[in-house]
Motif scaffolding. Structure first.
Motif, mmCIF file in Angstrom:
data_model
loop_
_atom_site.group_PDB
_atom_site.id
_atom_site.type_symbol
_atom_site.label_atom_id
_atom_site.label_comp_id
_atom_site.label_asym_id
_atom_site.label_seq_id
_atom_site.Cartn_x
_atom_site.Cartn_y
_atom_site.Cartn_z
ATOM 1 N N ARG A 183 -8.040 0.021 -5.155
ATOM 2 C CA ARG A 183 -6.922 -0.029 -4.222
ATOM 3 C C ARG A 183 -5.648 -0.455 -4.941
ATOM 4 O O ARG A 183 -4.548 -0.097 -4.562
ATOM 5 C CB ARG A 183 -7.234 -0.992 -3.073
ATOM 6 C CG ARG A 183 -8.198 -0.381 -2.046
ATOM 7 C CD ARG A 183 -8.547 -1.373 -0.969
ATOM 8 N NE ARG A 183 -9.193 -2.536 -1.556
ATOM 9 C CZ ARG A 183 -8.726 -3.776 -1.435
ATOM 10 N NH1 ARG A 183 -7.661 -4.022 -0.727
ATOM 11 N NH2 ARG A 183 -9.373 -4.772 -2.008
ATOM 12 N N THR B 216 -2.777 7.580 -2.895
ATOM 13 C CA THR B 216 -2.930 7.771 -1.447
ATOM 14 C C THR B 216 -2.041 6.754 -0.726
ATOM 15 O O THR B 216 -1.417 5.913 -1.370
ATOM 16 C CB THR B 216 -4.392 7.528 -0.979
ATOM 17 O OG1 THR B 216 -4.663 6.136 -1.085
ATOM 18 C CG2 THR B 216 -5.394 8.318 -1.802
ATOM 19 N N ARG B 217 -2.053 6.815 0.576
ATOM 20 C CA ARG B 217 -1.279 5.858 1.362
ATOM 21 C C ARG B 217 -1.944 4.480 1.343
ATOM 22 O O ARG B 217 -1.369 3.489 1.727
ATOM 23 C CB ARG B 217 -1.158 6.337 2.814
ATOM 24 C CG ARG B 217 -0.072 7.386 3.017
ATOM 25 C CD ARG B 217 0.067 7.709 4.495
ATOM 26 N NE ARG B 217 -1.158 8.331 5.017
ATOM 27 C CZ ARG B 217 -1.862 7.862 6.050
ATOM 28 N NH1 ARG B 217 -1.467 6.774 6.689
ATOM 29 N NH2 ARG B 217 -2.952 8.484 6.461
ATOM 30 N N HIS B 218 -3.208 4.462 0.919
ATOM 31 C CA HIS B 218 -3.964 3.213 1.039
ATOM 32 C C HIS B 218 -4.068 2.438 -0.263
ATOM 33 O O HIS B 218 -4.594 1.342 -0.284
ATOM 34 C CB HIS B 218 -5.377 3.513 1.564
ATOM 35 C CG HIS B 218 -5.344 4.333 2.809
ATOM 36 N ND1 HIS B 218 -4.915 3.802 4.014
ATOM 37 C CD2 HIS B 218 -5.635 5.634 3.041
ATOM 38 C CE1 HIS B 218 -4.964 4.752 4.940
ATOM 39 N NE2 HIS B 218 -5.389 5.879 4.366
ATOM 40 N N ASN B 219 -3.616 3.052 -1.342
ATOM 41 C CA ASN B 219 -3.689 2.289 -2.585
ATOM 42 C C ASN B 219 -2.297 2.150 -3.197
ATOM 43 O O ASN B 219 -1.316 2.715 -2.704
ATOM 44 C CB ASN B 219 -4.684 2.923 -3.565
ATOM 45 C CG ASN B 219 -4.290 4.329 -3.994
ATOM 46 O OD1 ASN B 219 -3.120 4.705 -3.942
ATOM 47 N ND2 ASN B 219 -5.272 5.104 -4.418
ATOM 48 N N ALA C 219 0.843 -1.200 0.000
ATOM 49 C CA ALA C 219 0.000 0.000 0.000
ATOM 50 C C ALA C 219 0.873 1.243 0.000
ATOM 51 O O ALA C 219 1.913 1.288 0.652
ATOM 52 C CB ALA C 219 -0.918 -0.016 1.218
ATOM 53 N N GLY C 220 0.452 2.249 -0.766
ATOM 54 C CA GLY C 220 1.172 3.509 -0.816
ATOM 55 C C GLY C 220 2.300 3.545 -1.827
ATOM 56 O O GLY C 220 2.899 4.589 -2.056
#
Lengths: 484, 250
Positions: free
Chosen positions: B169, B197-200, B26-27
């Motif tokens: 994501r 983003t930090r989440h994808n 992630a990120g």
């Protein structure tokens, strides 16, 4: 239309697949002996209590038919039909003096309810007046009283023959004469029921008029006859729906539909045809050999045909317009879908006679599995049709590798001020399109539906809303297992 | 987010991927570069679940509900609904289907899976306009049929618009820069960056370093003959730009 309930009384014929209207209704029927001769025709005429002129017309048509040959020029083959092995009249038995829906055989009423066509006055469909035809007879027409107030006649044609012989004598056979073709002649001789509509001058029919045809009896042909007359300045939108039980024999449906539009009148005729199409191997199904034609008799009149052909083992028909009145308009919008081993040879005829007449043809053919789909169209500009215009667009879509699509346009121009345009395309639902849509979260069925919807959009747009929803659902169901 | 272990995969009986390993967290933004025929597009199609591509051995895992999950048996639409997205190198035309209708159908199909209420055409229209602004797309554009008569640049922007609508994501961008002029590439890159983003996470497949000037990767991989032969930082992409692939292949 409402969701049609499915019942488990479906006939015991195997392989009917997804056809959910394939059940047989067990009714006590009044049936003529098999075969066709002058005696049978007299029997039908007597059953219908017809005036003498009608019997004479039938007999004349029969004599013409006897010397005609069954045509075989279409782009499909079928086994010869034994016309002496068919039954030409079958009606659910009823009590004498039937006056309200309550007296109709409850089995028949239930049949139509199962098909999503409630006949009871309390349960009738909002905004649609329905005439229900079961085998050879009309079993009930809704909304009649409301329509009467406006002077609109909407009734079984057998009733119109008795109540309005003036209109019948003048118009019946005036668009499709008995000698027009083999099946039209047969129909003129033996037609049993169908709908009659008359819209008086200046009246805009406030509801959709609809006939629902149901073939039930075994070994019976259905030969219905529909006649719609829109008087000066009148407007009517008419819907036709059809289903039949699953049977492993082929059944003949040879109907004739005639439309007449007087000055400034407009008739919109929509069909969603879902006759039983036979099983995966091509066994059984309806032969739908129908003659449909409209005559724009008056100036500035307009006739529009919209058809969604999704059933029948064989579909063979060309709803057309004879544009006689100056400035009259003919339109034809068609989606013909064939799957399994179905055949369709369908299209239209636009005959331009009057000045400044205009016609539009949008035909979409979808073919899958091992089916054949042909568009056949005639655009004829007669010498007097100055400044006539036609635009035709014929698109074919193939789903899979074993099906075929053909286009046979015939354009005859006898007036050099005319403008005629013809466009044709063939495309294929590709695995890439489906993958693309699936990769965006749509499941396979949704993906196919979206592609087909896009392809048929111009036609669906012309259908009344409920019919459009029904048509989309019907195509989705038919194509569910076709895309590999 | 995505974990590929010793992946062997074929198309039409030809084995293209031969022991590919890749792990994306992630990120992160990864770049996959490689010469023609190295297996870049096969890689993206296998991960997306194209039915003509088959996994011979090894596995592909996607993070679903916080768990790394083998996605081999999942259809392309199931993968998409779980947050995977592929921006196509060659976007497909769907005649007669307005782009807005397609985007809304996709949005609602994915949303339905996550219990998000479907948007009607009016609400969706408001939603889509904000996304289009980022990509400097004309409003008229969503009324046109999906990819039909779109220029090369419009098609690629449309891919990123779909990504913006579905908010995945894990996304793979397959040669999103091919066929783009510099101005279009900047716009597309800006759109992509706005979605980071930090989440994808993203994997950017490209031939050229140029795109990586605008979409800055954390890690660069060189794919050759169906496997990753070298992994490095952003500097590796510059090195390839200057020296070509030959020194890596030998």
């Amino acid at each position: 239309m409402a969701d049609h309930p499915t019942k488990d009384e479906t006939a015991d014929v195997k392989g009917a697949g997804d056809y959910k209207y394939g059940f047989i209704t067990d009714v006590d029927a009044d049936t003529a002996p098999k075969g066709l001769n002058e005696g049978i025709i007299a029997f039908i005429s007597a059953k219908k209590n017809e005036p003498l002129f009608m019997l004479n017309r039938r007999l004349e048509a029969y004599r013409r038919w006897q010397v005609m040959k069954e045509p075989h020029w279409a782009n499909f083959q079928y086994a010869p039909i034994d016309y002496q092995d068919l039954c030409y009249y079958s009606a659910p038995k009823k009590k004498a003096g039937l006056s309200s829906m309550e007296e109709v055989d409850q089995e028949v009423v239930k049949t139509f309810e199962k098909l999503g066509i409630p006949l009871g006055e309390q349960k009738r469909l909002a905004g649609v007046a329905v005439d229900a035809v079961f085998d050879s007879v009309s079993v009930g027409t809704t909304h009649q009283k409301d329509l009467e107030k406006l002077g609109i006649i909407f009734c079984p044609i057998s009733e119109a023959v008795r109540s309005r012989p003036d209109l019948i004598e003048k118009y019946l056979g005036s668009v499709v004469p008995a000698g027009d073709n083999f099946f039209a002649a047969l129909n003129a001789a033996v037609f049993t029921d169908g709908s009659f509509c008359y819209i008086p001058p200046g009246v805009r029919c406030p509801v959709e008029l609809s006939t629902y045809f149901r073939i039930n009896a075994k070994g019976t042909g259905q030969f219905e006859r529909t006649l719609i007359i829109a008087d000066k300045g009148a407007y009517v939108s008419y819907l036709e729906g059809c289903t039949a039980p699953v049977r492993d024999e082929n059944q003949l449906h040879a109907a004739v539909v005639e439309l007449i539009a007087l000055d400034d009148a407009e008739i919109k005729y929509s069909t969603v045809q879902n006759w039983y199409a036979g099983d995966k191997n091509g066994k059984g199904g309806i032969y739908n050999f129908v003659t449909k034609r409209g005559k724009c008799l008056g100036v500035r009149s307009k006739i529009a045909w919209t058809q969604v052909e999704a059933g029948s083992a064989i579909t063979w028909k060309y709803p057309g317009c004879i544009l006689m009145g100056d400035d009259s308009v003919g339109e034809f919008y068609s989606v013909a879908l064939t799957n399994n081993r179905m055949d369709a040879d369908t299209g239209t005829k636009m005959i331009h006679i009057g000045k400044n007449t205009r016609s539009t043809i949008i035909a979409k053919g979808i073919s899958s599995d091992q089916a054949h789909n042909s568009y056949r169209g005639l655009v004829k500009i007669m010498p007097g049709a100055t400044h006539a215009r036609n635009f035709s667009q014929c698109d074919s879509m193939l789903v899979g590798n074993n099906c075929s699509a053909n286009t046979f346009p015939d354009i005859q121009v006898q007036n050099n001020t005319a403008t005629v345009e013809h466009e044709a395309t063939t495309s294929r639902i590709s695995a890439e399109q489906i993958f693309y849509l699936q990769s965006r979260g749509l499941n396979k069925e949704e993906a196919v539906a979206l592609v087909i919807n896009g392809f048929c959009k111009e036609v669906f747009r012309t259908l009344p809303l409920e019919f459009a929803v029904e048509a989309v659902r019907l195509l989705e169901m038919k194509l569910e297992n076709s895309v590999g | 987010m995505l974990k590929i272990k010793d992946l062997y995969a074929s198309v039409n009986g030809n084995q293209i991927l031969k022991g590919l390993n890749l792990e994306v967290n992630a990120g992160e933004v990864h770049a996959v570069m490689g010469p023609n025929g190295s297996g870049k597009s096969t890689f993206s199609k296998v991960i997306a679940g194209h039915p003509q591509y088959s996994i011979d051995s090894g596995c592909v895992e996607l993070e679903i509900n916080g768990q790394m999950t083998d996605i081999k048996g999942m259809t392309p639409d199931e993968r998409a609904r779980e947050g995977f997205f592929l921006a196509f190198q060659y976007p497909v035309e769907i005649p007669g289907v307005p782009t807005s209708e397609f985007l809304r159908a996709a949005y609602n199909a994915v949303g339905r899976h996550h219990g998000i209420e479907a948007l009607d055409p009016i609400d969706f229209d408001a939603f889509i306009r904000t996304r289009m602004k980022v990509l400097q797309m004309d409003n008229k554009y969503i009324d046109r049929a999906v990819n039909v008569d779109f220029s090369g640049g419009e098609k690629k922007r449309n891919e990123i618009l779909q990504m913006a609508v579905l908010n995945p994501r894990m996304a793979i961008l397959d040669e999103t820069d091919s066929g783009l002029d510099v101005d279009s590439m900047k716009i597309v890159a800006h759109g992509v960056n706005s979605l980071r983003t930090r989440h994808n996470a993203m994997v950017v497949i490209t031939h050229y370093q140029r795109l990586l000037d605008y979409i800055k990767p954390d890690i660069v991989h060189i794919l050759y003959n169906g496997r990753i032969i070298k992994t490095g930082g952003p500097g590796l992409a510059l090195e390839v730009e200057n020296k070509g692939y030959d020194w890596l292949i030998k």
